[in-house]
Enzyme design. Structure first.
Site, short mmCIF file in Angstrom:
data_model
loop_
_atom_site.label_atom_id
_atom_site.label_comp_id
_atom_site.label_asym_id
_atom_site.label_seq_id
_atom_site.Cartn_x
_atom_site.Cartn_y
_atom_site.Cartn_z
CD GLU A 36 2.43 9.70 -4.07
OE1 GLU A 36 2.64 10.93 -4.13
OE2 GLU A 36 2.88 8.88 -4.88
CG LEU A 65 5.95 9.14 -1.31
CD1 LEU A 65 7.14 10.07 -1.11
CD2 LEU A 65 4.70 9.95 -1.55
CD GLU A 67 3.92 8.50 -8.11
OE1 GLU A 67 3.90 9.54 -7.40
OE2 GLU A 67 4.93 7.78 -8.22
CD GLN A 89 1.66 14.70 -3.38
OE1 GLN A 89 2.85 14.89 -3.62
NE2 GLN A 89 1.22 14.22 -2.22
CG PHE A 90 1.40 17.70 -8.68
CD1 PHE A 90 0.87 18.97 -8.89
CD2 PHE A 90 1.97 17.41 -7.45
CE1 PHE A 90 0.91 19.93 -7.90
CE2 PHE A 90 2.01 18.36 -6.45
CZ PHE A 90 1.49 19.63 -6.67
N PRO A 96 5.16 6.96 -14.07
CG PRO A 96 6.48 7.33 -12.17
CD PRO A 96 5.51 8.01 -13.09
CG HIS A 136 4.87 19.99 -9.35
ND1 HIS A 136 6.19 19.76 -9.62
CD2 HIS A 136 4.64 19.52 -8.10
CE1 HIS A 136 6.75 19.17 -8.57
NE2 HIS A 136 5.84 19.02 -7.64
#
Length: 332
Positions: A36, A65, A67, A89-90, A96, A136
């Site tokens: 992403e 977006l 995962e 991204q984190f 998922p 996060h």
């Protein structure tokens, strides 16, 4: 400028990630980066900045977006000869994709009886300390070490980051590469410009000592070293072992250090229950029980949901709490 200076770069950890990706993409056309916003935007932490311009949209791919779709697509790429490096991204967004990791990526070699392997590296910023929301900031590395077929790597220095990432990309099996974002830009280190590897599965002795052993990794390495140096002012000589690779774990390094010192502290920011400190303690009990001179201490996060800003500093292990454990274990 000396020859050595001209062949090194003074990089932060996140810059070492980018340099490692760039070096491996130049070395091997099969290396693909996807995730992403990793393309034109260079990723949320700018870890892939400049790669889109250097290698184009066929090798640096912005994804939806999704995962599960990112990891599922990467598994297909890996099975048919590419070496994808998907970015989550984190790390808290990986759940998922967990089914794809444990049901397919980790099992592809055994399920196909060696016909297929899955040479992919799942990169993810992880850990707390940057005042971000809970998903996060989580530290859930133990989840992935429990899955046979996955390697798990957590660097703590820029030099190791580039070398470990290169080794992970070249590995024939899937690697979860967790990048401690608290220290993404915390300090710099000289990193060779040329490609190199740091072998997976080998711990590093960050500080030699005789009185007790402290085992840690990732962002906890720096406060652990600070605590060890502070304790040394009172004559307590602590050895600090940075595990670097959590699966396969360097149990030989753990046991060898403990046999020398007879005392141990384990430090990680993940919650205490089910954390890897328990596994390390069990390893010591099994392999070096007769050398033990004091109870093994654990300095960890707490068994609560990751807190928001006001309580984050209380949750994260810091040098004072680590030093207290060192002193208590030494005096036991």
């Amino acid at each position: 400028m000396s020859t050595q200076e001209s062949n090194t770069q003074n990089l932060t950890l996140v810059q070492a990630v980018r340099d490692g990706l760039k070096s491996e993409m130049e070395r091997d056309d099969d290396v693909i980066v996807l995730g992403e916003d990793v393309g034109k935007n260079g990723g949320v932490f700018r870890a892939t900045e400049g790669l889109y311009d250097a290698f184009g949209g066929d090798r640096v791919i912005d994804t939806p977006l999704a995962e599960s779709g990112i990891i599922g697509t990467s598994i297909g790429m890996a099975a048919y000869g590419l070496r994808p490096v998907p970015e989550m991204q984190f790390s808290g967004f990986m759940y998922p994709a967990f089914d794809q990791l444990v049901s397919h990526a980790a099992r592809l070699r055994t399920r196909s009886r060696g016909r297929f392997t899955c040479p992919m590296v799942v990169r993810a910023p992880y850990g707390g300390g940057i005042r971000a929301p809970e998903h996060h900031s989580e530290s859930k590395e133990a989840i992935y070490t429990h899955e046979a077929g996955l390697k798990v790597v957590v660097p703590s220095t820029p030099y190791d980051t580039k070398g470990l990432l290169a080794a992970a990309i070249r590995d024939p099996d899937p690697v979860v590469f967790l990048e401690p974002k608290l220290i993404y830009r915390a300090f710099r280190e000289d990193v060779p410009e040329e490609p190199y590897t740091v072998e997976l599965g080998e711990a590093a002795v960050r500080r030699e000592g005789e009185d007790l052993s402290v085992f840690t990794w990732g962002a906890m390495t720096r406060p652990t070293l600070e605590a060890a140096e502070s304790a040394a002012e009172d004559g307590i000589d602590a050895e600090v072992i940075d595990l670097r690779t959590l699966s396969p774990m360097d149990t030989d390094a753990i046991v060898e250090s403990f046999k020398k010192t007879g005392r141990a502290v384990v430090v990680h920011e993940a919650p205490k229950t089910g954390g890897l400190a328990g596994e390390i303690t069990a390893t010591i009990q099994t392999e070096a029980l007769y050398y033990q001179e004091a109870p093994i201490a654990r300095v960890t996060g707490f068994d609560v949901p990751y807190p928001l800003y006001a309580l984050e500093d209380y949750y994260m292990p810091e040098d004072t709490r680590i030093e207290d454990a060192i002193r208590e274990t030494y005096g036991a």
